[in-house]
Structures are given as structure tokens and as C-alpha cells.
Write a protein that holds these residues in place. Structure first.
Motif, PDB file in Angstrom:
ATOM      1  N   LYS A 117       0.831  -1.195   0.000  1.00  0.00           N
ATOM      2  CA  LYS A 117       0.000   0.000   0.000  1.00  0.00           C
ATOM      3  C   LYS A 117       0.873   1.256   0.000  1.00  0.00           C
ATOM      4  CE  LYS A 117      -4.097   1.909   2.103  1.00  0.00           C
ATOM      5  NZ  LYS A 117      -5.131   1.761   3.101  1.00  0.00           N
ATOM      6  N   LYS A 118       1.980   1.194   0.746  1.00  0.00           N
ATOM      7  CA  LYS A 118       2.900   2.326   0.793  1.00  0.00           C
ATOM      8  C   LYS A 118       3.495   2.592  -0.593  1.00  0.00           C
ATOM      9  CE  LYS A 118       7.073   3.996   3.015  1.00  0.00           C
ATOM     10  NZ  LYS A 118       8.212   3.685   3.844  1.00  0.00           N
ATOM     11  N   ILE A 144       2.127   1.878  -3.490  1.00  0.00           N
ATOM     12  CA  ILE A 144       1.079   2.457  -4.345  1.00  0.00           C
ATOM     13  C   ILE A 144       0.884   3.929  -4.018  1.00  0.00           C
ATOM     14  CG2 ILE A 144      -1.397   2.387  -4.850  1.00  0.00           C
ATOM     15  CD1 ILE A 144      -1.201  -0.673  -4.555  1.00  0.00           C
ATOM     16  N   ASN A 145       0.902   4.295  -2.736  1.00  0.00           N
ATOM     17  CA  ASN A 145       0.759   5.698  -2.350  1.00  0.00           C
ATOM     18  C   ASN A 145       1.944   6.528  -2.851  1.00  0.00           C
ATOM     19  OD1 ASN A 145      -1.726   5.399  -1.113  1.00  0.00           O
ATOM     20  ND2 ASN A 145      -0.845   4.960   0.901  1.00  0.00           N
ATOM     21  N   GLU A 146       3.151   5.977  -2.755  1.00  0.00           N
ATOM     22  CA  GLU A 146       4.317   6.689  -3.271  1.00  0.00           C
ATOM     23  C   GLU A 146       4.201   6.892  -4.780  1.00  0.00           C
ATOM     24  OE1 GLU A 146       7.954   4.772  -2.151  1.00  0.00           O
ATOM     25  OE2 GLU A 146       7.530   4.971  -0.015  1.00  0.00           O
ATOM     26  N   LYS A 151       1.382   7.080  -6.512  1.00  0.00           N
ATOM     27  CA  LYS A 151       0.364   8.113  -6.735  1.00  0.00           C
ATOM     28  C   LYS A 151       0.960   9.501  -6.536  1.00  0.00           C
ATOM     29  CE  LYS A 151      -3.785   5.558  -5.381  1.00  0.00           C
ATOM     30  NZ  LYS A 151      -4.847   5.453  -4.359  1.00  0.00           N
ATOM     31  N   THR A 152       1.745   9.661  -5.475  1.00  0.00           N
ATOM     32  CA  THR A 152       2.385  10.945  -5.206  1.00  0.00           C
ATOM     33  C   THR A 152       3.326  11.328  -6.350  1.00  0.00           C
ATOM     34  OG1 THR A 152       2.263  10.514  -2.830  1.00  0.00           O
ATOM     35  CG2 THR A 152       3.789  12.232  -3.546  1.00  0.00           C
TER      36      THR A 152
END
Length: 155
Positions: A2-3, A5-7, A9-10
């Protein structure tokens, strides 16, 4: 996971990535226009000037029987490898046209956009004793430790 994927997206939402993607799309469309200019406008004129020579069709059959093959397709149909130097020359010509068009576009844009006026650089204040540059508000020279009179600011 999840981390990660968030990175991602950022990373993707940063302005530079979006600007790069936009630039690539515009560049792709521009390349299509320039290729049409080269293939449909300039190359026929160059063909007329050179007596109907089509550069993209120039090749060397690798069995070196030049009179036997009139086209690249005929050589390939006979199973002969070809050195297609005409396609390479065409690619170089396309590149030069694209580079020239981009140069002219940038030159036109620089004339349209206002020039940024830089403020004139203020002369460094010098220590009256050691002649080294010091901050304009300094009261003591950091180089020679002399007391430096503060200059009155102009109103």
C-alpha cells in the motif's frame, strides 16, 4: 504494498510528470505534422529536383547484384538481405526538418514572451581596510575584524 502504491500516486501527481506527459503528446502530434510536411510536401519537390529520386527507396542488396532488384520488396521477396541506407537518409532529413521547426517555434515564442528584466546587480560593499566584500549591514569585517561604519541607506 500500500505504501508503494501511495508513493507511486504521489510521484504521478507531481506537476513535472503531468507537464512531461503533455509535452510528449504535443511532441508526438508535432512529429506527425512534420513527417507529413517532409513526406508530402518537401520530398516530392526534392524528388523533382533530383530527377524523381526517392531517397527512402535507396538500398544495397547484400548479394551485390544491383541490376537484379529494382525495389527493396523485390530483393526481400527473393530472400536477399538489404542495406536500406535511403531510409536512414530519410530519417536524418526528417530529424533536421523537425529540429529546424522546433528552433523556429522557440525563436518565435521568445519574441512573443516578454523578457524578464533583471535588477541591476548592486555592487558589493567593501571593507575600507582589507578591501574584501562584506554584507551591506555589517558593522564589523569578518575578514580582518575591523570596525566598519554603517552606510546610511538612501531613501
Amino acid at each position: 504494498m500500500k505504501k508503494l502504491i501511495n508513493e507511486f500516486k504521489t510521484f504521478c501527481s507531481k506537476g513535472n510528470i503531468l507537464e512531461l506527459a503533455t509535452g510528449m503528446m504535443i511532441g508526438s502530434a508535432f512529429t506527425t505534422i512534420v513527417n507529413s510536411l517532409v513526406n508530402d510536401v518537401l520530398m516530392p519537390v526534392i524528388g523533382i529536383l533530383t530527377g524523381g529520386l526517392d531517397m527512402s527507396g535507396l538500398f544495397i542488396p547484400l548479394d551485390f547484384q544491383f541490376d537484379q532488384y529494382k525495389t527493396i520488396d523485390a530483393a526481400k521477396a527473393a530472400g536477399v538481405g538489404t542495406l536500406n541506407y535511403g531510409a536512414f537518409l530519410q530519417a536524418i532529413f526528417n530529424f533536421l526538418i523537425i529540429a529546424f521547426c522546433i528552433f523556429m517555434l522557440v525563436k518565435a515564442m521568445s519574441k512573443l514572451l516578454p523578457k524578464k528584466e533583471e535588477e541591476p546587480k548592486k555592487e558589493d560593499r567593501l571593507c575600507p581596510y582589507c578591501k574584501m566584500a562584506i554584507h551591506e549591514e555589517a558593522t564589523k569585517c569578518p575578514h580582518c575584524a575591523s570596525e566598519v561604519p554603517v552606510e546610511a541607506k538612501e531613501a
